[in-house]
Write a protein that holds these residues in place. Structure first.
Motif, PDB file in Angstrom:
ATOM      1  N   PRO A  60      75.583   5.677  72.058  1.00 14.52           N
ATOM      2  CA  PRO A  60      76.008   6.994  72.547  1.00 14.52           C
ATOM      3  C   PRO A  60      75.136   8.088  71.948  1.00 14.52           C
ATOM      4  N   ARG A  61      74.820   9.094  72.749  1.00 11.42           N
ATOM      5  CA  ARG A  61      73.864  10.113  72.308  1.00 11.42           C
ATOM      6  C   ARG A  61      74.311  10.818  71.034  1.00 11.42           C
ATOM      7  N   HIS A  62      75.607  11.029  70.881  1.00 10.33           N
ATOM      8  CA  HIS A  62      76.066  11.760  69.706  1.00 10.33           C
ATOM      9  C   HIS A  62      75.983  10.922  68.431  1.00 10.33           C
ATOM     10  N   LEU A  63      75.687   9.613  68.578  1.00  5.33           N
ATOM     11  CA  LEU A  63      75.589   8.746  67.402  1.00  5.33           C
ATOM     12  C   LEU A  63      74.137   8.411  67.026  1.00  5.33           C
ATOM     13  N   ILE A  64      73.163   8.954  67.775  1.00  7.08           N
ATOM     14  CA  ILE A  64      71.759   8.606  67.529  1.00  7.08           C
ATOM     15  C   ILE A  64      71.371   8.898  66.078  1.00  7.08           C
ATOM     16  N   GLY A  65      71.669  10.103  65.577  1.00  5.55           N
ATOM     17  CA  GLY A  65      71.296  10.459  64.214  1.00  5.55           C
ATOM     18  C   GLY A  65      71.952   9.565  63.184  1.00  5.55           C
ATOM     19  N   GLU A  66      73.224   9.254  63.392  1.00  3.01           N
ATOM     20  CA  GLU A  66      73.946   8.389  62.447  1.00  3.01           C
ATOM     21  C   GLU A  66      73.371   6.985  62.442  1.00  3.01           C
ATOM     22  N   VAL A  67      73.109   6.445  63.635  1.00  7.65           N
ATOM     23  CA  VAL A  67      72.541   5.097  63.727  1.00  7.65           C
ATOM     24  C   VAL A  67      71.159   5.056  63.079  1.00  7.65           C
ATOM     25  N   ASP A  68      70.355   6.072  63.340  1.00  8.65           N
ATOM     26  CA  ASP A  68      69.020   6.115  62.755  1.00  8.65           C
ATOM     27  C   ASP A  68      69.088   6.125  61.232  1.00  8.65           C
ATOM     28  N   SER A  69      70.008   6.890  60.680  1.00  8.87           N
ATOM     29  CA  SER A  69      70.164   6.947  59.231  1.00  8.87           C
ATOM     30  C   SER A  69      70.615   5.597  58.676  1.00  8.87           C
ATOM     31  N   ARG A  70      71.535   4.943  59.363  1.00 10.13           N
ATOM     32  CA  ARG A  70      72.020   3.644  58.893  1.00 10.13           C
ATOM     33  C   ARG A  70      70.929   2.577  58.930  1.00 10.13           C
ATOM     34  N   LEU A  71      70.024   2.683  59.911  1.00  6.22           N
ATOM     35  CA  LEU A  71      68.945   1.703  60.016  1.00  6.22           C
ATOM     36  C   LEU A  71      68.001   1.742  58.820  1.00  6.22           C
ATOM     37  N   ALA A  75      65.335   9.995  67.715  1.00  5.64           N
ATOM     38  CA  ALA A  75      65.039  10.416  66.337  1.00  5.64           C
ATOM     39  C   ALA A  75      63.608  10.059  65.939  1.00  5.64           C
ATOM     40  N   GLY A  76      62.715   9.896  66.932  1.00  8.42           N
ATOM     41  CA  GLY A  76      61.326   9.564  66.637  1.00  8.42           C
ATOM     42  C   GLY A  76      61.105   8.123  66.242  1.00  8.42           C
ATOM     43  N   HIS A  77      62.154   7.305  66.305  1.00 12.39           N
ATOM     44  CA  HIS A  77      62.059   5.904  65.891  1.00 12.39           C
ATOM     45  C   HIS A  77      62.426   5.001  67.061  1.00 12.39           C
ATOM     46  N   GLY A  78      61.581   5.000  68.073  1.00 11.87           N
ATOM     47  CA  GLY A  78      61.856   4.181  69.246  1.00 11.87           C
ATOM     48  C   GLY A  78      60.597   3.563  69.815  1.00 11.87           C
ATOM     49  N   PHE A  79      60.745   2.385  70.396  1.00 11.72           N
ATOM     50  CA  PHE A  79      59.694   1.723  71.159  1.00 11.72           C
ATOM     51  C   PHE A  79      60.202   1.490  72.573  1.00 11.72           C
ATOM     52  N   PRO A 133      53.231 -18.835  75.522  1.00  7.18           N
ATOM     53  CA  PRO A 133      53.610 -18.616  76.925  1.00  7.18           C
ATOM     54  C   PRO A 133      54.077 -17.209  77.271  1.00  7.18           C
ATOM     55  N   TYR A 134      54.479 -16.406  76.268  1.00  2.00           N
ATOM     56  CA  TYR A 134      55.112 -15.124  76.581  1.00  2.00           C
ATOM     57  C   TYR A 134      54.383 -13.990  75.872  1.00  2.00           C
ATOM     58  N   LEU A 135      54.230 -12.875  76.585  1.00  2.00           N
ATOM     59  CA  LEU A 135      53.550 -11.699  76.052  1.00  2.00           C
ATOM     60  C   LEU A 135      54.437 -10.477  76.236  1.00  2.00           C
ATOM     61  N   THR A 136      54.607  -9.716  75.158  1.00  2.00           N
ATOM     62  CA  THR A 136      55.359  -8.461  75.203  1.00  2.00           C
ATOM     63  C   THR A 136      54.452  -7.330  74.758  1.00  2.00           C
ATOM     64  N   ARG A 137      54.465  -6.234  75.515  1.00  2.55           N
ATOM     65  CA  ARG A 137      53.724  -5.030  75.130  1.00  2.55           C
ATOM     66  C   ARG A 137      54.736  -3.927  74.842  1.00  2.55           C
ATOM     67  N   LEU A 138      54.679  -3.402  73.616  1.00  2.00           N
ATOM     68  CA  LEU A 138      55.586  -2.345  73.167  1.00  2.00           C
ATOM     69  C   LEU A 138      54.773  -1.117  72.796  1.00  2.00           C
ATOM     70  N   TYR A 139      55.359   0.058  73.036  1.00  2.68           N
ATOM     71  CA  TYR A 139      54.602   1.290  72.830  1.00  2.68           C
ATOM     72  C   TYR A 139      55.500   2.358  72.222  1.00  2.68           C
ATOM     73  N   SER A 140      54.904   3.141  71.317  1.00  2.00           N
ATOM     74  CA  SER A 140      55.611   4.274  70.722  1.00  2.00           C
ATOM     75  C   SER A 140      54.596   5.346  70.384  1.00  2.00           C
ATOM     76  N   THR A 141      55.076   6.530  70.124  1.00  2.00           N
ATOM     77  CA  THR A 141      54.265   7.591  69.519  1.00  2.00           C
ATOM     78  C   THR A 141      55.001   8.069  68.277  1.00  2.00           C
ATOM     79  N   VAL A 142      54.258   8.246  67.196  1.00  5.55           N
ATOM     80  CA  VAL A 142      54.873   8.547  65.908  1.00  5.55           C
ATOM     81  C   VAL A 142      54.081   9.634  65.200  1.00  5.55           C
ATOM     82  N   SER A 143      54.780  10.625  64.681  1.00  8.46           N
ATOM     83  CA  SER A 143      54.163  11.672  63.869  1.00  8.46           C
ATOM     84  C   SER A 143      54.338  11.343  62.388  1.00  8.46           C
ATOM     85  N   PRO A 144      53.519  11.924  61.514  1.00  3.58           N
ATOM     86  CA  PRO A 144      53.596  11.586  60.085  1.00  3.58           C
ATOM     87  C   PRO A 144      54.991  11.741  59.492  1.00  3.58           C
ATOM     88  N   ASP A 145      55.727  12.805  59.882  1.00 10.75           N
ATOM     89  CA  ASP A 145      57.045  13.012  59.291  1.00 10.75           C
ATOM     90  C   ASP A 145      58.076  12.003  59.796  1.00 10.75           C
TER      91      ASP A 145
END
Length: 537
Positions: free
Chosen positions: A512-523, A280-284, A406-418
């Motif tokens: 589960p793939r069919h719950l991605i939209g629902e989970v994104d909305s709940r977040l 849903a465009g909201h991932g790292f 002691p610990y380093l994490t590198r996270l990456y995403s691409t995000v559009s304005p919408d």
């Protein structure tokens, strides 16, 4: 609530463009650009978290005139402000970038392959004087100067009043920013605004360090959408005791079966972009997670620079040569200092072969200096003072910060304005495994009786195996034109291998793939721990 600060720079009159200078070693100078400058849109932030504080080192991306520069970012508390080194981002990126290594079983080739083809054919702004009193619903909490910037921290109870104050004081904001400002005011955020000092140029722009009393880092992307580009890269580095992970955004892993292993994973970023869209465009994704000593002695070591020796170098050309010999970073930050202390005269005063920066500073400096104003003098002392403040001290302190965590994490995403509808938050999870930058797979080549390559059998680190039979030209010659989706043996599979939520402990919980939209909305409104519990039930 919105936790901590963000590092998302909003250049309010222009799109956020990072101009990356080419170092073109061949000409031997600091201004050896060839052709047009490379431009990259995106965000890069280094967070350090611990002891109830969050420090964010933010790369400010801007291209334009100095007088037009204005930068506004919401912050959760009044920050301590400092400047950081550009080299921090350059070195972090080069040392933690993922790469894809296909390890071949040469013994399986027999009389074909390795013996048939040689190795080199194989793929390897100025002047605001804020009043300390409240002004029409806007209160100036702090103001000051740091590095090349004038800074002000504002509190407000009305978005329109803050919008007007910013514009009246030279921090020009588009009208579309008003509802976005309102969002952060509703979350009790303050606003940090910066502009360049009157005598500062764009070349002096440095990364900014904001030190906050907070517990978790957050990137306020919502305000960024005004000046963002489609699929804008967002690269986050987090230093701390353990691996960091997104908490209110999903975590994405690329489907490695779709990676173009034969050509070194060169389709990785486009594939990752598709995988994030599937979240849903909201991932790292995590590109590196492990010991921070991967950055040991990269920025600073005792004796790296000899500032004392520079004090006695009175000739400008010799001074610049000493900077090169000592290994000072060849970046826009140092270019800005050179232009400040050796200001190029008006072009009308210069001959034809002193017109460009390359000609003036790199190729013909001794000759071109003959056309400097008669009252101009070069001060190595003033130059060294600026070097110490703008380059040496930030490098030394950034290296200490790397060494102390002691610990380093590198996270990456691409995000559009919408997709900039929810500010990503991050948490630490000591139960998560390390993520190496090297992604490795095993390969065995298949040959026919005449030693013609028929396919490559690839075995991933998770044990899955498959055979690639199409578009093998790039295996022999890296310059062959091969489609980006070449060698994809699973064109109908999703780009994401997994999409999950990660809490402050335990393993990632796959969605589960069919719950991605629902989970994104709940977040948008729910605590992620509640959603994780529901997924595990």
């Amino acid at each position: 609530r919105i936790l901590a600060l963000g590092g998302t720079a909003l250049a309010v009159t222009l799109a956020l463009l990072l101009v990356l200078p080419s170092t073109a070693q061949a000409c031997g100078g600091f201004f050896c650009n060839s052709g047009a400058p490379i431009r990259q849109q995106g965000e890069q932030i280094v967070f350090t978290v611990g002891g109830g504080t969050v420090n964010a080192t933010i790369q400010i991306n801007y291209a334009g005139e100095a007088e037009d520069f204005a930068w506004v970012v919401p912050v959760a508390s009044v920050p301590v402000i400092d400047v950081g080194p550009q080299q921090l981002f350059n070195d972090l990126r080069s040392r933690t970038s993922p790469y894809f290594n296909l390890v071949y079983d040469w013994e399986a080739d027999g009389d074909c392959g390795y013996n048939q083809y040689p190795d080199d054919m194989m793929l390897e702004a100025a002047g605001v004087e804020p009043s300390p009193a409240a002004d029409g619903g806007v209160e100036v909490l702090e103001s000051g100067e740091v590095g090349p910037y004038m800074t002000v921290v504002l509190d407000a109870d009305n978005a329109n009043a803050l919008y007007e104050w910013l514009n009246d004081n030279g921090f020009d904001q588009p009208e579309d920013s008003i509802p976005l400002i309102e969002h952060y005011l509703e979350n009790d955020m303050f606003f940090l605004a910066l502009k360049l000092k009157q005598d500062a140029g764009v070349g002096e722009i440095q990364p900014l360090i904001l030190k906050m009393e907070e517990d978790e880092p957050c990137v306020p992307l919502i305000l960024t959408r005004i000046a963002a580009s489609p699929d804008m890269p967002v690269r986050i580095y987090v230093l701390g005791e353990h691996r960091a992970a997104p908490s209110n955004w999903m975590h994405v892993e690329v489907n490695e079966k779709k990676i173009n292993w034969i050509q070194g994973g060169y389709n990785y970023e486009s594939l990752l972009n598709l995988a994030i869209d599937e979240a849903a465009g909201h991932g790292f994704t995590t590109e590196y997670a492990g010991p921070s000593n991967i950055m040991e002695s990269t920025l600073w070591w005792e004796g790296r620079f000899d500032l004392e020796g520079l004090l006695s170098v009175e000739e400008p050309a010799d001074f610049l040569q000493q900077l090169l010999w000592q290994g000072f970073p060849r970046d826009s930050q140092l270019q800005g200092l050179i232009k400040k202390h050796i200001p190029k005269p008006d072009l009308s005063e210069l001959p034809q072969d002193c017109q460009t920066d390359q000609e003036f500073y790199s190729w013909n400096l001794v000759y071109c200096l003959e056309f400097m104003p008669s009252d101009w003098t070069f001060s190595p002392v003033a130059f060294v003072e600026d070097l110490d403040e703008a380059v040496v001290r930030p490098l030394r302190e950034a290296q200490k910060n790397l060494d102390d965590n002691p610990y380093l994490t590198r996270l990456y995403s691409t995000v559009s304005p919408d997709e900039m509808t929810r500010d990503p938050l991050f948490t630490f999870n000591a139960d998560l495994p390390e993520v190496p930058r090297e992604r490795r797979a095993q390969a065995v080549r298949k040959w026919d009786d005449e030693c013609t390559l028929e396919g490559v059998n690839i075995t991933l680190s998770n044990g899955e195996s498959f055979t690639v039979t199409d578009n093998l030209e790039g295996y022999y010659y890296w310059w062959n034109e091969v489609p980006e989706d070449a060698n994809d043996a699973f064109p109908n599979e999703p780009a994401a291998g997994s999409i999950s939520l990660i809490g402050s402990s335990g393993a990632p919980v796959e969605i589960p793939r069919h719950l991605i939209g629902e989970v994104d909305s709940r977040l948008d409104t729910e605590n992620p721990s509640i959603i994780i519990a529901d997924l595990e039930a």
